[in-house]
Design a protein around this motif. Structure first.
Motif, PDB file in Angstrom:
ATOM      1  N   LYS A 234      46.173  53.259  50.151  1.00 11.26           N
ATOM      2  CA  LYS A 234      46.783  51.945  49.911  1.00 11.26           C
ATOM      3  C   LYS A 234      47.022  51.736  48.414  1.00 11.26           C
ATOM      4  CE  LYS A 234      47.034  48.898  52.626  1.00 11.26           C
ATOM      5  NZ  LYS A 234      48.150  48.400  53.490  1.00 11.26           N
ATOM      6  N   ALA A 235      46.031  52.098  47.591  1.00 13.11           N
ATOM      7  CA  ALA A 235      46.146  51.890  46.148  1.00 13.11           C
ATOM      8  C   ALA A 235      47.245  52.750  45.550  1.00 13.11           C
ATOM      9  CB  ALA A 235      44.806  52.187  45.480  1.00 13.11           C
ATOM     10  N   SER A 236      47.381  53.989  46.047  1.00 17.09           N
ATOM     11  CA  SER A 236      48.401  54.888  45.498  1.00 17.09           C
ATOM     12  C   SER A 236      49.809  54.389  45.782  1.00 17.09           C
ATOM     13  CB  SER A 236      48.210  56.298  46.071  1.00 17.09           C
ATOM     14  OG  SER A 236      48.468  56.323  47.468  1.00 17.09           O
ATOM     15  N   ARG A 237      49.931  53.583  46.825  1.00 14.71           N
ATOM     16  CA  ARG A 237      51.233  53.014  47.178  1.00 14.71           C
ATOM     17  C   ARG A 237      51.403  51.592  46.641  1.00 14.71           C
ATOM     18  NH1 ARG A 237      51.087  54.990  53.560  1.00 14.71           N
ATOM     19  NH2 ARG A 237      51.212  57.235  53.123  1.00 14.71           N
ATOM     20  N   ARG A 238      50.417  51.179  45.807  1.00 16.94           N
ATOM     21  CA  ARG A 238      50.408  49.822  45.242  1.00 16.94           C
ATOM     22  C   ARG A 238      50.503  48.768  46.349  1.00 16.94           C
ATOM     23  NH1 ARG A 238      50.907  50.242  39.810  1.00 16.94           N
ATOM     24  NH2 ARG A 238      51.775  52.191  38.987  1.00 16.94           N
ATOM     25  N   ASN A 239      49.846  49.067  47.443  1.00 14.71           N
ATOM     26  CA  ASN A 239      49.858  48.181  48.611  1.00 14.71           C
ATOM     27  C   ASN A 239      48.438  47.690  48.840  1.00 14.71           C
ATOM     28  OD1 ASN A 239      50.235  46.882  51.016  1.00 14.71           O
ATOM     29  ND2 ASN A 239      50.942  48.668  52.142  1.00 14.71           N
ATOM     30  N   THR A 240      48.100  46.555  48.273  1.00 13.16           N
ATOM     31  CA  THR A 240      46.741  46.048  48.339  1.00 13.16           C
ATOM     32  C   THR A 240      46.503  45.251  49.621  1.00 13.16           C
ATOM     33  OG1 THR A 240      47.356  44.032  47.141  1.00 13.16           O
ATOM     34  CG2 THR A 240      46.559  45.911  45.839  1.00 13.16           C
ATOM     35  N   ILE A 241      45.240  45.133  49.978  1.00 16.25           N
ATOM     36  CA  ILE A 241      44.816  44.305  51.101  1.00 16.25           C
ATOM     37  C   ILE A 241      44.243  43.041  50.483  1.00 16.25           C
ATOM     38  CG2 ILE A 241      43.381  44.225  53.189  1.00 16.25           C
ATOM     39  CD1 ILE A 241      43.291  47.349  52.933  1.00 16.25           C
ATOM     40  N   SER A 242      45.019  41.990  50.457  1.00 15.13           N
ATOM     41  CA  SER A 242      44.711  40.830  49.616  1.00 15.13           C
ATOM     42  C   SER A 242      43.370  40.171  49.926  1.00 15.13           C
ATOM     43  CB  SER A 242      45.831  39.791  49.755  1.00 15.13           C
ATOM     44  OG  SER A 242      45.965  39.346  51.102  1.00 15.13           O
ATOM     45  N   LYS A 243      42.946  40.184  51.175  1.00 13.98           N
ATOM     46  CA  LYS A 243      41.712  39.490  51.563  1.00 13.98           C
ATOM     47  C   LYS A 243      40.480  40.381  51.502  1.00 13.98           C
ATOM     48  CE  LYS A 243      44.357  36.475  54.668  1.00 13.98           C
ATOM     49  NZ  LYS A 243      44.586  36.092  56.078  1.00 13.98           N
ATOM     50  N   LEU A 244      40.664  41.669  51.243  1.00 20.06           N
ATOM     51  CA  LEU A 244      39.539  42.592  51.180  1.00 20.06           C
ATOM     52  C   LEU A 244      38.843  42.443  49.830  1.00 20.06           C
ATOM     53  CD1 LEU A 244      37.866  44.895  52.377  1.00 20.06           C
ATOM     54  CD2 LEU A 244      39.556  46.505  51.453  1.00 20.06           C
ATOM     55  N   LYS A 245      37.637  41.888  49.860  1.00 28.07           N
ATOM     56  CA  LYS A 245      36.914  41.600  48.620  1.00 28.07           C
ATOM     57  C   LYS A 245      35.763  42.567  48.358  1.00 28.07           C
ATOM     58  CE  LYS A 245      39.546  38.021  48.124  1.00 28.07           C
ATOM     59  NZ  LYS A 245      40.654  38.063  47.140  1.00 28.07           N
ATOM     60  N   ASN A 246      35.134  43.073  49.423  1.00 28.89           N
ATOM     61  CA  ASN A 246      33.935  43.880  49.262  1.00 28.89           C
ATOM     62  C   ASN A 246      33.971  45.098  50.169  1.00 28.89           C
ATOM     63  OD1 ASN A 246      32.639  41.577  47.772  1.00 28.89           O
ATOM     64  ND2 ASN A 246      32.724  40.652  49.810  1.00 28.89           N
TER      65      ASN A 246
END
Length: 365
Positions: A234-246
């Motif tokens: 996900k990070a390599s595609r600059r596609n974050t999971i906005s609600k994932l905190k921990n």
């Protein structure tokens, strides 16, 4: 003994130990029918709903398994409600499998309902549980090596119940063979590397639910390989999971260098990361042997170099569980959940994120 004979004997011992410790909860449970719902209920028992996303195919040989060991090309969804007996009737940290089916809800873990869902139905189920439990935080759990589907469901239900976790419990189950032998270990590791993309997609599904405001991701053992690869992807595609905190990596069966490298490549926008390890983790020492001596991050000494500096540089919060003892070092975080996960429960309940400095937060008020 001839060197080759010693090597063969050593391999046999390794396989035997691996089979014995990889999934201790599996050794005394019924082989079939665990997820067949029971009509008997007990008022004092707790009902734990588990929402499910899986890349396993539906089981054709055991209706009480729901999903088997074969992989599927499509994500499937479901829900299982597990009845857990009162605290005075069971040992905290343990799954009390029924000796005979369907089990006695006064003393056994018992399935009370199961349902296959489509994607829309899964979203509705998450919303219903969130509203019924008055919760807006989801916890997604990714199991490890040698887990049948029913193993994973019951272990997660035990974890949530004993930790008194104020979350909507969501399980991602990848198609582990559910067998403790060297061939299955190698097969599971291959399948684990192929399960990262489905997990990333599943996290997007949970993230898109308006009833969920925050996500915590917990992985165990080989499931941490699935999780690490999914987050890195996900990070390599600059596609974050906005609600994932921990993200909590529990006894990760991942090479240390790979772990540090991929965490670093996720960048500063990654979620907070916690590492729960045990220096006496026998299962991971066997895994290290199978992997040609490559150190696993789940059994390092975090006070030794180069581990200490690397973990500090990546701001990874480390919990060394070695001192807790017990027979099953690889599943210590689940067996000692009242001690270990009490921290997580408190921080979630207080609206804190994993890894926050509570003393600094308190002084800032």
């Amino acid at each position: 003994m001839h060197p080759r004979g010693r090597a063969v004997a050593s391999l046999r011992v390794t396989i035997a130990v691996l089979a014995a410790i990889a999934c201790c909860s599996c050794t005394i449970r019924p082989l079939q029918g665990v997820l067949v719902p029971s009509s008997e209920t007990v008022d004092a028992a707790s009902q734990v709903p588990i929402l499910i996303g899986t890349t396993r195919a539906r089981s054709s040989s055991d209706v009480g398994e729901m999903f088997g060991r074969d992989p599927s090309n499509e994500m499937a969804f479901g829900q299982v409600t597990v009845s857990i007996p009162p605290d005075h009737s069971r040992a905290v940290g343990e799954i009390q499998w029924p000796v005979t089916l369907p089990g006695d809800p006064r003393k056994d873990f018992v399935t009370t309902s199961t349902e296959y869902l489509d994607r829309a139905g899964f979203g509705n189920a998450v919303t219903i549980v969130a509203k019924a439990k008055h919760r807006s935080k989801a916890m997604v759990f990714v199991h490890g090596f040698n887990n049948r589907f029913d193993d994973a469901v019951y272990r997660y239900a035990q974890f949530v119940q004993d930790g008194r976790l104020p979350v909507v419990p969501v399980l991602f189950s990848w198609p582990s063979q559910g067998a403790g032998n060297l061939g299955s270990y190698e097969y599971d590791r291959k399948v684990a590397t192929q399960s990262a993309a489905p997990l990333a997609q599943f996290l997007d599904v949970v993230n898109s639910n308006p009833s969920i405001k925050e996500i915590t991701l917990v992985c165990h053992s080989m499931g941490c390989l699935v999780t690490l690869d999914a987050l890195h992807m996900k990070a390599s595609r600059r596609n974050t999971i906005s609600k994932l905190k921990n993200v909590a990596f529990v006894a990760p069966d991942v090479a240390f260098d790979q772990f540090i490298s991929q965490v670093g490549e996720m960048g500063s926008r990654r979620p907070r990361i916690g590492l729960l390890l045990s220096q006496d983790d026998v299962a991971l020492k066997i895994s290290r042997s199978i992997a040609g001596g490559t150190n696993r991050v789940g059994d390092i000494n975090p006070e030794e170099e180069p581990y200490k500096s690397a973990l500090a540089q990546q701001k990874i919060l480390v919990f060394d569980l070695t001192h807790l003892g017990g027979d099953d070092s690889h599943s210590r975080a689940f067996d000692e959940v009242s001690t270990v996960m009490g921290m997580l429960e408190r921080r979630l309940a207080q609206g804190q994120q994993l890894g926050e400095d509570t003393s600094r937060a308190a002084s800032a008020k």
